[in-house]
Write an enzyme that holds these catalytic residues in place. Structure first.
Site, PDB file in Angstrom:
ATOM      1  N   HIS A 257      43.932  42.449  30.620  1.00  0.00           N
ATOM      2  CA  HIS A 257      43.571  40.951  30.763  1.00  0.00           C
ATOM      3  C   HIS A 257      44.425  40.014  31.480  1.00  0.00           C
ATOM      4  CE1 HIS A 257      41.456  37.108  30.236  1.00  0.00           C
ATOM      5  NE2 HIS A 257      40.143  37.583  30.169  1.00  0.00           N
ATOM      6  N   ASP A 308      34.293  43.307  27.883  1.00  0.00           N
ATOM      7  CA  ASP A 308      33.258  44.005  28.680  1.00  0.00           C
ATOM      8  C   ASP A 308      33.366  45.522  27.968  1.00  0.00           C
ATOM      9  OD1 ASP A 308      32.277  42.375  30.469  1.00  0.00           O
ATOM     10  OD2 ASP A 308      34.202  42.506  31.284  1.00  0.00           O
TER      11      ASP A 308
HETATM   12  C1  LIG Z   1      41.419  42.306  34.136  1.00  0.00           C
HETATM   13  C2  LIG Z   1      42.235  42.613  35.294  1.00  0.00           C
HETATM   14  C3  LIG Z   1      41.650  42.468  36.507  1.00  0.00           C
HETATM   15  C4  LIG Z   1      43.608  41.707  35.115  1.00  0.00           C
HETATM   16  O1  LIG Z   1      44.329  41.833  36.388  1.00  0.00           O
HETATM   17  P1  LIG Z   1      45.710  41.511  36.449  1.00  0.00           P
HETATM   18  O2  LIG Z   1      46.274  40.523  35.634  1.00  0.00           O
HETATM   19  O3  LIG Z   1      45.856  40.889  37.900  1.00  0.00           O
HETATM   20  O4  LIG Z   1      46.602  42.700  36.242  1.00  0.00           O
HETATM   21  P2  LIG Z   1      47.029  43.961  37.047  1.00  0.00           P
HETATM   22  O5  LIG Z   1      45.729  44.417  37.607  1.00  0.00           O
HETATM   23  O6  LIG Z   1      48.150  43.294  38.108  1.00  0.00           O
HETATM   24  O7  LIG Z   1      47.604  44.838  36.403  1.00  0.00           O
HETATM   25  C5  LIG Z   1      48.943  44.847  35.828  1.00  0.00           C
HETATM   26  C6  LIG Z   1      49.405  46.388  35.431  1.00  0.00           C
HETATM   27  O8  LIG Z   1      48.571  46.879  34.469  1.00  0.00           O
HETATM   28  C7  LIG Z   1      47.813  48.000  35.089  1.00  0.00           C
HETATM   29  N1  LIG Z   1      46.459  47.863  34.419  1.00  0.00           N
HETATM   30  C8  LIG Z   1      45.665  46.722  34.349  1.00  0.00           C
HETATM   31  N2  LIG Z   1      44.334  46.868  33.934  1.00  0.00           N
HETATM   32  C9  LIG Z   1      44.364  48.165  33.921  1.00  0.00           C
HETATM   33  C10 LIG Z   1      43.361  48.975  33.449  1.00  0.00           C
HETATM   34  N3  LIG Z   1      41.970  48.654  33.025  1.00  0.00           N
HETATM   35  N4  LIG Z   1      43.463  50.278  33.648  1.00  0.00           N
HETATM   36  C11 LIG Z   1      44.699  50.972  33.575  1.00  0.00           C
HETATM   37  N5  LIG Z   1      45.737  50.377  34.208  1.00  0.00           N
HETATM   38  C12 LIG Z   1      45.379  48.529  34.057  1.00  0.00           C
HETATM   39  C13 LIG Z   1      47.812  47.866  36.189  1.00  0.00           C
HETATM   40  O9  LIG Z   1      47.608  49.010  36.947  1.00  0.00           O
HETATM   41  C14 LIG Z   1      49.253  47.282  36.684  1.00  0.00           C
HETATM   42  O10 LIG Z   1      50.138  48.379  36.391  1.00  0.00           O
HETATM   43  P3  LIG Z   1      51.416  48.372  37.385  1.00  0.00           P
HETATM   44  O11 LIG Z   1      52.133  47.207  37.018  1.00  0.00           O
HETATM   45  O12 LIG Z   1      52.266  49.713  36.968  1.00  0.00           O
HETATM   46  O13 LIG Z   1      51.063  48.336  38.909  1.00  0.00           O
HETATM   47  C15 LIG Z   1      43.093  44.057  35.179  1.00  0.00           C
HETATM   48  O14 LIG Z   1      43.424  44.345  33.920  1.00  0.00           O
HETATM   49  C16 LIG Z   1      41.651  45.055  35.554  1.00  0.00           C
HETATM   50  O15 LIG Z   1      41.275  45.429  36.587  1.00  0.00           O
HETATM   51  N6  LIG Z   1      40.982  45.494  34.198  1.00  0.00           N
HETATM   52  C17 LIG Z   1      39.876  46.410  34.563  1.00  0.00           C
HETATM   53  C18 LIG Z   1      38.498  45.548  34.919  1.00  0.00           C
HETATM   54  C19 LIG Z   1      37.998  44.898  33.768  1.00  0.00           C
HETATM   55  O16 LIG Z   1      37.756  45.336  32.798  1.00  0.00           O
HETATM   56  N7  LIG Z   1      37.595  43.439  34.130  1.00  0.00           N
HETATM   57  C20 LIG Z   1      37.294  42.763  33.167  1.00  0.00           C
HETATM   58  C21 LIG Z   1      38.156  41.426  32.540  1.00  0.00           C
HETATM   59  S1  LIG Z   1      37.440  40.660  31.265  1.00  0.00           S
END
Ligand SMILES: CC(C)(COP(=O)(O)OP(=O)(O)OC[C@H]1O[C@@H](n2cnc3c(N)ncnc32)[C@H](O)[C@@H]1OP(=O)(O)O)[C@@H](O)C(=O)NCCC(=O)NCCS
Length: 371
Positions: A257, A308
């Site tokens: 998140h 989710d």
């Molecule tokens: C929610 C979300 C979009 C937040 O994104 P964000 O704040 O931009 O965080 P990032 O995507 O930049 O992720 C930061 C780090 O954590 C990792 N990470 C984040 N969510 C992850 C996940 N669900 N699974 C594996 N790794 C994850 C990323 O790969 C990244 O790693 P790195 O720094 O080694 O590259 C992201 O956690 C995600 O894509 N989750 C899965 C989709 C989801 O469940 N969305 C519903 C949200 S309520």
């Protein structure tokens, strides 16, 4: 000017609707844990729109208004029949239908407070009918008219199946609606506010928000979680499946998140419901698989589950088609979108940030024959 990628850490507006502080989510100052246990979805809708809980006659009036506005124009139903029905994702159909019902609302462009409040009621009422009617029409079934004496959660389940839902299903669905109703400046809510800050109408704001919610990094994640659970298939496959994904640096849907660090406070309520409902349906494997996935992902990546993750097995246990999970998120979140749209209108300023330019500099136009 230095950009913050994904606007991380940027405070883009003031709001009196909901807040996330130290991993605690509140709606108008009420802890989500309190509301999840005690409130009906309609009470939460009133709370978000009026910034106070309703008295009993106010709640009765809102319930009546919602019941009175649930029907949708026949051309919208006819429209559903024209789609290449098996290929259209219900979120795409919902996005189109919300835009379409705006064409049948004579007050769509009326920006008075009264007209906007009436539009809020119409949108909240009609979205349940849109999602359930589309679901039935694509299966060759007739849409079911709402029962005016049922609450919002019960009516949704009734319109979806044509059968009176069990109490436990209504309780679980109501709780899911309460938990998804608002979430500060999440991507779809921000989209809605950006859209209406141009003084565009409420139908445009909600249509834009649905587009943002649809993506798998936002509301679309719940459907992807169920897809993953089905793909894994059994508890013994969890370990290898998840480890392979993590080794390949793939994201595990339903985890992580932008704002929460210790954990999403909504997840524990959904986890509890998932355990109860999957057991009741004799499908504990989905809960057990989910728990196992959680322990690996939290252990390896320190990423807790978000809203989710367990909502997927909850909706699956309610016999809801998996591609309806995200439209159901919208059925609840529209209450928050509308609250934010009304708040934006009440103290509006165009939202227009800047971009840090990183392209080439000082280029000279070259005639096309010389390029
Ligand atoms: C929610 C979300 C979009 C937040 O994104 P964000 O704040 O931009 O965080 P990032 O995507 O930049 O992720 C930061 C780090 O954590 C990792 N990470 C984040 N969510 C992850 C996940 N669900 N699974 C594996 N790794 C994850 C990323 O790969 C990244 O790693 P790195 O720094 O080694 O590259 C992201 O956690 C995600 O894509 N989750 C899965 C989709 C989801 O469940 N969305 C519903 C949200 S309520």
């Amino acid at each position: 000017m230095t950009a913050s990628k994904g606007l991380e850490g940027i405070v883009a507006t003031q709001s009196a609707i909901s807040s996330i502080i130290d991993d605690t989510l509140t709606y108008v100052g009420y802890d989500i844990d309190d509301l999840a246990v005690n409130a009906s979805f309609e009470e939460v809708v009133y709370l978000l729109w009026h910034q106070r809980l309703p008295k009993s006659e106010e709640l009765a009036e809102l319930k009546q208004q919602l019941a009175d506005n649930m029907s949708i124009p026949q051309p919208v139903l006819d429209h559903f029949k024209m789609y290449p029905i098996n290929e259209v994702h219900p979120m795409a159909a919902l996005r189109t239908a919300i835009s379409l019902i705006g064409l049948y609302d004579e007050s769509a462009e009326d920006m008075s407070d009264e007209a906007n409040y009436q539009k809020a009621i119409k949108l909240q009422a009609k979205i349940a009918t849109i999602v359930t009617a589309f679901s039935r029409i694509r299966k060759g079934q007739e849409p079911i008219a709402p029962k005016t004496d049922l609450g919002y959660a019960a009516n949704f389940l009734y319109m979806l199946t044509g059968e009176m839902p069990e109490d436990i299903a209504v309780e679980a669905f109501n709780k899911a609606l309460v938990l998804h109703a608002d979430h500060e400046l999440n991507a779809s809510t921000f989209t809605a506010r950006v859209c209406v800050a141009t003084l565009s109408d409420m139908y445009s704001g909600v249509t834009a928000a649905i587009g943002a919610l649809k993506g798998p990094l936002h509301g679309g994640a719940n459907e992807q979680v169920m897809k993953m659970l089905m793909e894994i298939g059994s508890e013994e496959n969890v370990e290898s499946f998840i480890r392979e994904k993590l080794d390949n640096k793939e994201k595990i849907m339903g985890f992580g998140h932008r704002v929460y660090r210790k954990g999403d406070p909504r997840a524990k309520h959904l986890r509890e419901m998932s355990k109860k409902l999957t057991t009741l349906r004799g499908e504990e494997k989905y809960y057990n698989m989910s728990e196992k996935i959680e322990s690996i992902v939290t252990g390896e990546k320190n990423l807790p589950p978000n809203v989710d993750f367990y909502s997927a097995s909850v909706y699956h246990s309610l016999d809801i088609d998996h591609d309806l999970f995200t439209p159901i998120f919208a059925v609840s979140r529209i209450s928050g979108w509308v609250a934010h749209i009304l708040e934006q209108y009440s103290n509006n300023r165009l939202i227009r940030p800047r971009a840090e330019y990183i392209g080439p500099d000082m280029q000279k136009y070259v005639p096309i024959e010389e390029r």
